[in-house]
Design an enzyme around this catalytic site. Sequence first.
Site, mmCIF file in Angstrom:
data_model
loop_
_atom_site.group_PDB
_atom_site.id
_atom_site.type_symbol
_atom_site.label_atom_id
_atom_site.label_comp_id
_atom_site.label_asym_id
_atom_site.label_seq_id
_atom_site.Cartn_x
_atom_site.Cartn_y
_atom_site.Cartn_z
ATOM 1 N N LYS A 188 0.798 -1.272 -0.053
ATOM 2 C CA LYS A 188 -0.150 -0.086 -0.094
ATOM 3 C C LYS A 188 1.105 1.222 -0.045
ATOM 4 C CE LYS A 188 -3.600 0.215 -0.111
ATOM 5 N NZ LYS A 188 -4.614 0.738 -1.142
ATOM 6 N N HIS B 268 -10.218 -7.043 -4.930
ATOM 7 C CA HIS B 268 -9.795 -6.358 -3.929
ATOM 8 C C HIS B 268 -10.158 -6.593 -2.371
ATOM 9 C CE1 HIS B 268 -11.515 -2.715 -1.746
ATOM 10 N NE2 HIS B 268 -10.155 -1.976 -2.189
HETATM 11 O O1 GKR Z 1 -7.273 -0.222 4.088
HETATM 12 O O2 GKR Z 1 -6.145 1.475 3.820
HETATM 13 C C1 GKR Z 1 -6.839 0.528 3.576
HETATM 14 C C2 GKR Z 1 -6.609 0.413 1.807
HETATM 15 O O3 GKR Z 1 -6.158 1.577 1.241
HETATM 16 C C3 GKR Z 1 -8.097 -0.024 1.364
HETATM 17 O O4 GKR Z 1 -9.054 0.863 2.040
HETATM 18 C C4 GKR Z 1 -8.019 0.224 -0.171
HETATM 19 O O5 GKR Z 1 -9.721 0.249 -0.562
HETATM 20 O O6 GKR Z 1 -6.887 -2.013 -0.103
HETATM 21 C C5 GKR Z 1 -7.707 -1.093 -0.931
HETATM 22 C C6 GKR Z 1 -7.136 -0.777 -2.200
HETATM 23 O O7 GKR Z 1 -6.642 -1.813 -2.915
HETATM 24 O O8 GKR Z 1 -7.174 0.507 -2.632
HETATM 25 MG MG MG Z 2 -6.433 -0.607 -4.606
#
Ligand code: GKR
Ligand code: MG
Length: 421
Positions: A192, A319
């Site tokens: 991420k 996702h």
């Molecule tokens: O949990 O912070 C998180 C992620 O950024 C998530 O909210 C995203 O929706 O995992 C996700 C993504 O692939 O963009």
């Molecule tokens: Mg994503």
Amino acid sequence: MSGLTVTGTTITPIAVKDPPLLNSVGVHQPFALRSIVEVHTNAGITGLSEAYGDDPTLANLRAAAAALVGLDAFDINGLGRRVALALGQVTPDSPTELVGAPSVAKTVASTVSAFEVALFDAQGRALGRRVCDLLGGAVREAVPFSGYLFYKWAGHPGQEPDRFGAALDPDGIVAQAKWLVDTYGFGSLKLKGGVCPPDEEIAAIRALRAAFPDHPLRLDPNANWTVQTSHHVAGELDGVLEYLEDPTPGIPGMAAVAARTSLPLATNMCVTSFEDVPDGIAQGAVQIILSDHHFWGGFRASQKLAGICETFGLGLSMHSNTHLGLSLAAMTHLAAATPNLTYACDTHSPWQTEEVIEPGAVRFVDGTVPVPPGPGLGVTLDRDALARLHEQYRECGVRHRDDITPMRVVHPDWTGKRPRF
Ligand code: GKR
Ligand code: MG
């Protein structure tokens, strides 16, 4: 069998502890919200599902639930009609801005999904068959998931460090990856991004490549880069990543990035409903779509998306947002029954320390989740845990996902505005 008819539903909001995971918007709150949906039938069979748990989602679930009494549990088309009618011209809302712009269609789709999954669970329990069998049959008995890496603080501000520790530089990310691979056996890794300056994230990916020469790698900055920055990162990581996810906002922006790289682009932000598909394909904005039954409209809608991807030669991945075992079971059944799901699925599971289902049925084996063998989704609610997590919901006061406010505790001027780099 003399019919399987919906007699009522129970919707229970819960809050689960969540570590301070960083992303492009800010940081996770100490609690994440989910709702547990139970659809009761005249046969004494109850179908289960797990959905978002923020206030607007709960209001929609409750409005639709009232319209489901008397529905044949096999009438999924009827479910769609009843939910659309019950919600009328609903105000679009999104449980998180990290899954794209809100729309009426997506709000209806996520409400349908919550009940559709529970109806399939009830059908499977009634017939003694697994949900994946009702979805066309398992093409794989174990579904590969990828290890989801996050930059994170050692603990929430003012709290003791959590069990996961800090990860704020390439060494921290590699150490986190070792934990995920050693503990769960993940065979691919997703970072991420959109958190640190892009060159630091490039360095983290290079460190991962050195430590895990054979693991496919993905990077997802959640639209926190300009087109120009995206060109720079794509140039540096072409040939290193299996795909780059949502580098920049919007279909035109993604198309501009795609035009100058051979690195495949993936999305769960710019093509997030059937309304977006024609434009996304026409502009060549993405090569891979991340499905998610929670907001695409359930199992059948996700299978329709898989068909579109197959027809147009797009890749298909999956996702995740913060979720518990009931969602993981649903994701596993769907993935097991989707032939062209060509990439390991995302999951936040390793970051959760609390659970709402009884242990054993859903577990990781060598980076995969074997399809639970029992009928329906194959999982059982842990009633004590449900009561405890509901009490936690009542006490914690969190009612929406908000990644900006907790970030302001540490960075008072934080806006969460994107693209930041
Ligand atoms: O949990 O912070 C998180 C992620 O950024 C998530 O909210 C995203 O929706 O995992 C996700 C993504 O692939 O963009
Ligand atoms: Mg994503």
